[in-house]
Write a protein that holds these residues in place. Sequence first.
Motif, PDB file in Angstrom:
ATOM      1  N   GLY A 286      -0.682-132.078 -31.752  1.00 53.11           N
ATOM      2  CA  GLY A 286      -0.923-132.337 -30.331  1.00 53.11           C
ATOM      3  C   GLY A 286       0.154-133.211 -29.692  1.00 53.11           C
ATOM      4  O   GLY A 286       0.211-133.356 -28.467  1.00 53.11           O
TER       5      GLY A 286
ATOM      6  N   ASN B 152       3.939-130.624 -29.940  1.00 45.54           N
ATOM      7  CA  ASN B 152       4.106-129.570 -28.928  1.00 45.54           C
ATOM      8  C   ASN B 152       4.685-130.124 -27.617  1.00 45.54           C
ATOM      9  O   ASN B 152       5.741-129.675 -27.181  1.00 45.54           O
TER      10      ASN B 152
ATOM     11  N   SER C 261     -11.883-123.415 -30.566  1.00 42.80           N
ATOM     12  CA  SER C 261     -10.973-124.150 -31.443  1.00 42.80           C
ATOM     13  C   SER C 261     -11.217-125.634 -31.233  1.00 42.80           C
ATOM     14  O   SER C 261     -11.326-126.097 -30.101  1.00 42.80           O
TER      15      SER C 261
ATOM     16  N   SER D 152      -6.329-129.606 -34.043  1.00 45.15           N
ATOM     17  CA  SER D 152      -5.677-129.673 -35.348  1.00 45.15           C
ATOM     18  C   SER D 152      -6.229-130.772 -36.232  1.00 45.15           C
ATOM     19  O   SER D 152      -5.885-130.850 -37.402  1.00 45.15           O
TER      20      SER D 152
ATOM     21  N   VAL E 130     -11.317-120.152 -34.259  1.00 41.10           N
ATOM     22  CA  VAL E 130     -10.301-120.702 -35.166  1.00 41.10           C
ATOM     23  C   VAL E 130     -11.002-121.611 -36.179  1.00 41.10           C
ATOM     24  O   VAL E 130     -11.613-122.611 -35.798  1.00 41.10           O
TER      25      VAL E 130
ATOM     26  N   TRP F 229      -5.474-119.926 -37.586  1.00 40.83           N
ATOM     27  CA  TRP F 229      -4.699-120.598 -36.528  1.00 40.83           C
ATOM     28  C   TRP F 229      -4.311-119.544 -35.501  1.00 40.83           C
ATOM     29  O   TRP F 229      -3.862-118.458 -35.873  1.00 40.83           O
ATOM     30  N   ALA F 230      -4.516-119.822 -34.243  1.00 41.49           N
ATOM     31  CA  ALA F 230      -4.293-118.812 -33.204  1.00 41.49           C
ATOM     32  C   ALA F 230      -3.056-119.142 -32.364  1.00 41.49           C
ATOM     33  O   ALA F 230      -2.672-120.310 -32.283  1.00 41.49           O
TER      34      ALA F 230
ATOM     35  N   GLN G 275      -2.567-120.136 -29.402  1.00 39.47           N
ATOM     36  CA  GLN G 275      -3.571-120.558 -28.409  1.00 39.47           C
ATOM     37  C   GLN G 275      -3.184-120.292 -26.957  1.00 39.47           C
ATOM     38  O   GLN G 275      -4.011-119.850 -26.159  1.00 39.47           O
TER      39      GLN G 275
ATOM     40  N   HIS H 205     -12.537-129.118 -28.426  1.00 37.11           N
ATOM     41  CA  HIS H 205     -12.725-130.555 -28.670  1.00 37.11           C
ATOM     42  C   HIS H 205     -12.119-131.364 -27.517  1.00 37.11           C
ATOM     43  O   HIS H 205     -12.213-132.581 -27.511  1.00 37.11           O
TER      44      HIS H 205
ATOM     45  N   GLY I 239      -8.893-131.870 -26.667  1.00 35.73           N
ATOM     46  CA  GLY I 239      -7.596-132.541 -26.794  1.00 35.73           C
ATOM     47  C   GLY I 239      -6.856-132.314 -25.470  1.00 35.73           C
ATOM     48  O   GLY I 239      -7.130-131.343 -24.762  1.00 35.73           O
ATOM     49  N   TRP I 240      -5.912-133.203 -25.156  1.00 33.52           N
ATOM     50  CA  TRP I 240      -5.276-133.109 -23.829  1.00 33.52           C
ATOM     51  C   TRP I 240      -4.456-131.828 -23.684  1.00 33.52           C
ATOM     52  O   TRP I 240      -4.434-131.200 -22.623  1.00 33.52           O
ATOM     53  N   ASN I 241      -3.793-131.390 -24.784  1.00 34.26           N
ATOM     54  CA  ASN I 241      -3.033-130.131 -24.678  1.00 34.26           C
ATOM     55  C   ASN I 241      -3.977-128.965 -24.438  1.00 34.26           C
ATOM     56  O   ASN I 241      -3.723-128.106 -23.587  1.00 34.26           O
ATOM     57  N   SER I 242      -5.059-128.910 -25.207  1.00 31.95           N
ATOM     58  CA  SER I 242      -6.010-127.812 -25.043  1.00 31.95           C
ATOM     59  C   SER I 242      -6.587-127.817 -23.630  1.00 31.95           C
ATOM     60  O   SER I 242      -6.775-126.767 -23.011  1.00 31.95           O
TER      61      SER I 242
ATOM     62  N   GLU J 265      -3.896-126.530 -21.314  1.00 36.64           N
ATOM     63  CA  GLU J 265      -3.634-125.105 -21.553  1.00 36.64           C
ATOM     64  C   GLU J 265      -4.773-124.253 -20.991  1.00 36.64           C
ATOM     65  O   GLU J 265      -4.555-123.156 -20.481  1.00 36.64           O
TER      66      GLU J 265
END
Length: 464
Positions: A35, A38, A282, A285, A311, A343-344, A346, A361, A363-366, A369
């Motif tokens: 996270g 990336n 998902s 990580s 995932v 693992w996708a 994403q 969950h 996460g800030w990236n998820s 995105e």
Amino acid sequence: MHEHFRYIVCRSRNQVAGMEKQYLKLVLVLYPFQGHINPMLQLASVLHSHGFSITICHPQFNSPDPSTHPHFEFIPLRAGFTPQNAFKSLTEFLKILNDKSRTPFMDTLVQIMGKEEQSACHVIYDGCMYFAAQVANELNLPSFVFHTFSAANLLRYLAYPHLRQEGLIPIQDSKLLEPVPDLDPLRFKDLFLVSNEDLDAWLNLLSSFCDIKSSSAMIFNTADLLEQQPLKILKEKFQVPIFSIGPIHKISPPIFSSLVEEDTSCISWLDMQTPNSVLYISLGSLNFLNDTELTEMAWGLANSKQPFLWVVPPEKLGGSRSLDSLPEGFEEAVGERSYLVKWAPQKKVLAHGAVGGFLSHCGWNSTLESIGEGVPMICRASYGDQKVNARYLSHVWRVGVELEKGLEREKIESAVRRLMRDEEGEGMRKRALDLKEMIRICVGDGGSSSESIAELVKLIMSSK
Ligand code: UDP
């Protein structure tokens, strides 16, 4: 300052004026978890596209693959440190990582600056690698902190000392649902706290983490329109420029920065599904489900009758289970309606028209995105900044259904129905599409994030 450093620094400084960008080396210091990797490599790619030369310094574990970024130089920091060493807590891990990385980073910078062709170098570091700011300061080099979480999350960290002084932390159970003073819309239950024994060490660590005295600027992977209020407060608190340059994955040229191979076969399966019908699941990580949670999740998804792409990461990625550990009868119950991967890809999954929701969950990236593609979410936050993000998703942007503590199959089934089939979910999907449009404007030509990057480039060029 050591005489040798002083000579190098003076030489660098004198050459800055009128310098070409490619002679200005940016040394980016990576915190080696997915996270963080990336967005840091995305930022590196954006700055490279502006003509800067890029060096990535990273610890010797979870190392990025240099062959996927041939235009960057990668330098491992030989700190004799691996996460396999036993650590009592995240606090201890971060402290030791920072303590041990100092000297190798100092040596690396001195070497870089000593090269004849090198005119100047600037340091951009992940906020978790705060040792880099101290080293840059000692060498009299400009440094910039890059926070890969939200602005609201930094406000939460900054509030802890005061909350401690007021006796509001450790948190009393009776206050969990109450709002935290000055941190609207967060409630006490949205504050992640370490165990009470670890609290003082954690607060000490946070003060190093939040201390940006020697840095020239703060960079956030966020957009003005998403976090107007938190950014406004931060701009009042800090004397340095604050750049909101996100979502950076929408600005960066496409890059591959996964630590593991992506299973792209799921895209062909998505191609066969109807628009907005699939729930993508998902938990990032670093989250894992215990046996009971995995079983409850499996049956909750099966009973929802909704198509889903799930995932289930292998143990080495932080997952506790492999695909073989799913409950008996699950495969027969879901049949062709489900697709499971380790693992996708994403970002591609979320951009696919078949995907209508994301159980995450947070996460800030998820989070970025998902809203960047107009996909509403089911928020299953566990720790760290995830609860802050979940609160913003569900209560500020109103594009998320909160899945409260305890993964039970009935709760999962009900959340899936609310998001994927009820009118409530329709409203969230509409608002998520509005956010997508807003983000498109921010990252487009003349948008706030693009302008912010242009300003950052100017500041880097003029920093001495
Ligand atoms: N990710 C991915 N494939 C997956 C799961 C996650 O590529 O199957 C990526 C995701 O796109 C995101 C990162 O891993 O960029 C996870 O970062 P996030 O901040 O959401 O969560 P963390 O893993 O740090 O908790």
